[in-house]
Design an enzyme around this catalytic site. Structure first.
Site, PDB file in Angstrom:
ATOM      1  N   ASP A   1      -2.444  36.163  29.903  1.00  0.00           N
ATOM      2  CA  ASP A   1      -3.781  36.771  29.863  1.00  0.00           C
ATOM      3  C   ASP A   1      -4.650  36.136  28.795  1.00  0.00           C
ATOM      4  O   ASP A   1      -5.823  36.477  28.671  1.00  0.00           O
ATOM      5  CB  ASP A   1      -3.664  38.275  29.598  1.00  0.00           C
ATOM      6  CG  ASP A   1      -3.542  39.053  30.901  1.00  0.00           C
ATOM      7  OD1 ASP A   1      -3.741  38.459  31.973  1.00  0.00           O
ATOM      8  OD2 ASP A   1      -3.243  40.265  30.837  1.00  0.00           O
TER       9      ASP A   1
ATOM     10  N   ASP B   1       0.319  41.769  40.620  1.00  0.00           N
ATOM     11  CA  ASP B   1       0.366  42.079  39.195  1.00  0.00           C
ATOM     12  C   ASP B   1       1.446  43.122  38.901  1.00  0.00           C
ATOM     13  O   ASP B   1       1.952  43.787  39.812  1.00  0.00           O
ATOM     14  CB  ASP B   1      -1.023  42.600  38.778  1.00  0.00           C
ATOM     15  CG  ASP B   1      -1.324  42.376  37.308  1.00  0.00           C
ATOM     16  OD1 ASP B   1      -0.396  42.060  36.542  1.00  0.00           O
ATOM     17  OD2 ASP B   1      -2.499  42.540  36.921  1.00  0.00           O
TER      18      ASP B   1
HETATM   19  C1  DGJ Z   1      -3.379  41.952  34.027  1.00  0.00           C
HETATM   20  C2  DGJ Z   1      -3.589  40.572  34.582  1.00  0.00           C
HETATM   21  O1  DGJ Z   1      -2.839  39.650  33.862  1.00  0.00           O
HETATM   22  C3  DGJ Z   1      -5.069  40.250  34.550  1.00  0.00           C
HETATM   23  O2  DGJ Z   1      -5.284  38.939  34.961  1.00  0.00           O
HETATM   24  C4  DGJ Z   1      -5.789  41.232  35.432  1.00  0.00           C
HETATM   25  O3  DGJ Z   1      -5.397  41.049  36.751  1.00  0.00           O
HETATM   26  C5  DGJ Z   1      -5.506  42.644  34.971  1.00  0.00           C
HETATM   27  N1  DGJ Z   1      -4.107  42.901  34.826  1.00  0.00           N
HETATM   28  C6  DGJ Z   1      -6.092  43.643  35.915  1.00  0.00           C
HETATM   29  O4  DGJ Z   1      -5.726  44.914  35.609  1.00  0.00           O
END
Ligand code: DGJ
Length: 747
Positions: A549, A479
């Protein structure tokens, strides 16, 4: 496929069965662009394509001759000044303050296959016959800077990969202020400009506008390719659509700051530039040093945007993505993020994993919150040691329990970041990107580690490698949740601060390279707050990416549709999440959530224990369906059929077809139901016209679309998608519901 050099006329013709790319040495020694498009005959002489018209107010290269003005001539790598006023591909600041360069053709070589770009992701060949590469060497006599322009022509498809390489063969240091990967001057401006733009959770929406005089551009200055714009644009003829017409796709294999630009000049020529964003870029090149730009890929087709996308898909799936997972169907995963966020312990995780296993899910992914003092997003980033209060058996212990259940285990990292509330920051406050004496902007309470420093990358590598080496970790979600602001490295001198953005990304690539080499069977999924780094650069290391997301099925139609213009389905991370959805609070049927997610690397992101027994049975059916058809869904030929961006956007449809055309799957989606809706047919694509297909609907059949039909019927008459399931029970009403969807399987 051939690259022909005509010595007498000093022209180069790169051609395969689909395209021709022609260029020639201009009277002043610069490289001129003559043609890029559909294949034309190989000829001795293309000099008629060099159009030079004397014009008032023109500036001319040669004393006493009003012929060659660089302003009016199409070039391969334009420089500013010396009679060209357009935005240049290159700008070099020299010791005497001048920024004028004069790159003249010196020599060239043609090689089979494709050379690697050191330290950078790039398309590749496995066998020499797959491509040929032309390397043009140009030189600026005054500075002694050598410029190599690399062109790789792939056999079979209309693809050319380009990049530029600078070598300082002179005696003084210079500063590269602009060094684009690609410059293409087109003879007219009759194009629509298509870009893929949005925001967090709303990535890659399709935006189309007519190309106009002046400059139009998209880019990123955030240190990553961004949610806002993707390093991919299309120029298409106004009459071209998904199924016919000319289009050129331009894609940058890079994950940092980028600029994609088209400049239409006063005589209607179009200059396309693609490369590292010149803002904040300043690369010092000492004598003897080299600089290699990232790679840009151009795809030309005269058969519409589906064809263009399919060419990108094939190339990026097979000759950009690499490694163990490249050709393998992807495991069906469950991720705990939307199920628990950071509120979990081992017991809670195991309960989710057990139910997932019962449903046939293959991989359990533990997301953010498992390490250091991380209980919310204010602390812990950088401390990659399991929190043993939550996970008494550490990562290795949890991974073993998941393995014992018969599932694989995956883990989340955010390697590039640190919270100030962390042991790492307390020990190494100098390791963040920050300007001495100035305030440091935070994003999500976190700061960006200085990945331009080798010791930082080494440290993170060792920490991650220890966890991956000790526990049975089969998957990594990498991430990255904030942009770079005060881009300054304490490790570099003042005159090299303009290198930090690019050096940072090189550090990211270095870490990816080391981890993927040390753990070749681990599946890496890239992520950046969803899709802020969904770009070809990362596809080279991680064959799939978390697309967004936003997990709402309706929102995802646009996001996945837009993403598909450049990126293959096998790279598009897509999960079934809870209803009401956490981003938009929309309630959608479980079937629709799965019917959208199955056109991607499929998974779940919710607590399955909160579903009813009936819903859990439904999940089992979905998983079974996915296992049966994922090869086709992830690796078949993908066609966009009906766009959520056109008209009222109420209906979206897409499909995949197997390579042998014997199987296909159609996804059909309706956002809002209506009363007394029109009759509906959907013309399919890519089928064998003479083959008879058995068409069935996944779940309950709701119309006359099922049965046995020839490919030509399905492509010309269409698949009947009118929902007649209510019979005559509800006159005037329309059967179905809001957020409806159907999957048709053709075999
Ligand atoms: C952003 C990601 O896109 C999510 O799927 C998740 O992993 C969160 N960060 C966790 O902080």
């Amino acid at each position: 496929m051939s690259i022909v050099f005509n010595e007498k006329n000093q022209t180069f013709h790169l051609f395969n069965s689909k395209i021709s790319y022609i260029m020639g040495v201009l009277p002043n020694g610069h490289m001129g662009q003559l043609y890029f498009g559909k294949r034309v005959h190989q000829k001795e002489d293309y000099s008629y394509l060099l159009e030079m018209v004397p014009r008032s107010m023109g500036s001319y290269v040669f004393e006493g001759r009003r012929t060659l003005s660089l302003e009016h001539v199409k070039q391969e790598y334009g420089v500013y000044g010396s009679s060209d006023y357009r935005f240049p591909a290159v700008e070099i600041l020299q010791e005497n303050g001048s920024r004028i360069s004069d790159f003249c053709y010196k020599s060239h070589v043609v090689t089979a296959g494709k050379p690697k770009l050191p330290g950078l992701p790039a398309t590749y060949t496995e066998r020499d016959e797959e491509a040929e590469t032309l390397i043009l060497t140009l030189e600026d006599n005054v500075t002694g800077i050598e410029l190599q322009l690399l062109y790789t022509l792939f056999a079979g498809d209309g693809v050319i990969a380009r990049s530029a390489r600078f070598r300082n063969r002179g005696g003084c240091a210079v500063h590269l202020l602009k060094a684009m990967s690609l410059c293409l001057d087109l003879p007219d401006c009759e194009y629509d400009w298509v870009q893929f733009s949005g925001a967090w959770a709303r990535e890659r929406h399709v935006k189309v506008r007519k190309l106009e005089k002046g400059i139009q551009s998209v880019g990123s200055m955030r240190g990553h390719s961004s949610h806002e714009h993707n390093p991919f644009v299309i120029l298409k003829r106004p009459t071209a659509d998904e199924f016919q017409g000319e289009a050129i796709g331009f894609s940058l294999v890079y994950s940092g700051n980028f600029l994609a630009q088209a400049e239409v000049d006063t005589h209607d020529t179009t200059r396309v530039l693609l490369g590292i964003h010149p803002e904040s870029f300043d690369w010092k090149l000492e004598p003897g040093e080299e600089f290699q730009t990232p790679e840009a890929v151009m795809v030309y087709t005269d058969r519409g945007m589906n064809d263009m996308s399919q060419i990108f898909h094939r190339l990026y799936q097979k000759r950009l993505a690499r490694g163990y997972w490249r050709d393998r169907v992807r495991p069906i995963l469950i991720n705990n993020w939307e199920a628990t966020y950071m509120d979990f312990d081992e017991e809670k995780l195991l309960r989710i994993a057990e139910t997932a296993k019962e449903c046939g899910i293959e991989l359990f992914v533990l997301d953010d919150g498992w390490f250091g003092a991380r209980r919310d997003d204010t602390a812990g980033l950088g401390d990659w040691k399991a929190n043993t209060e939550l996970l008494p058996n550490g990562i290795a212990g949890l991974a073993q329990k998941i393995e014992d259940m018969g599932m694989k285990f995956g883990l989340w990292f955010e390697p590039e970041m640190v919270n100030k509330n962390s042991d790492l920051y307390r020990e190494h406050p100098e390791w963040i990107l920050a300007v001495p004496g100035r305030s440091q902007s935070q994003g999500r309470y976190q700061h960006v580690l200085d990945f331009s420093r080798k010791e930082v990358v080494d440290y993170i590598y060792e920490n991650m490698a220890e966890i991956l080496g000790k526990g049975k970790v089969s998957y990594v979600k990498w991430d990255m949740n904030r942009s770079i602001t005060e881009c300054y490295s304490g490790a570099l001198p003042a005159d090299r601060q303009g290198e930090v953005f690019h050096r940072y990304i090189l550090g990211v690539y270095d870490l990816y390279e080391r981890l993927t080499s040390a753990f070749p069977e681990v599946l890496f999924e890239s992520c950046a707050s969803g899709g802020a780094r969904f770009d070809p650069g990362l596809l080279y290391y991680a064959p799939q990416g978390w697309t967004s997301d936003d997990t709402d099925a309706v929102e995802r139609l646009k996001i996945q549709y837009g993403t598909s213009y450049c990126y293959p389905i096998s790279s598009i991370g897509a999960h079934v999440s809870a209803s009401p959805n956490h981003q938009v609070m929309r309630e959608t049927p479980l079937s629709t959530r799965a019917n959208v997610a199955c056109f991607g690397t499929f998974g779940y992101e919710l607590d399955l224990n909160r579903l009813s027994a009936w819903e859990q049975e439904e999940v089992k059916r979905q998983v079974e369906f996915m296992k049966k058809y994922r090869e086709l869904l992830q690796f078949g030929t993908f066609y966009r059929l009906k766009s959520p961006f056109e008209g009222d956007g109420n209906i979206t449809a897409w499909m995949v077809v197997s390579e042998d055309c014997k199987k296909a799957i159609v996804g059909w989606y309706k956002i809002l139901n209506g009363v007394n809706m029109p009759y509906m047919r959907l013309k399919l694509e890519g089928l064998d016209p003479g083959r008879e297909y058995g068409v069935r609907e996944e779940g309950e059949a709701r119309g006359k679309g099922c049965g046995s039909f020839y490919g030509d019927e399905l492509m010309n008459v269409g698949l009947v998608t009118t929902d007649t399931s209510a019979g005559d029970a509800l006159p005037g009403m329309h059967p179905g519901r809001d957020f409806d969807s159907r999957i048709f399987v053709l075999e």
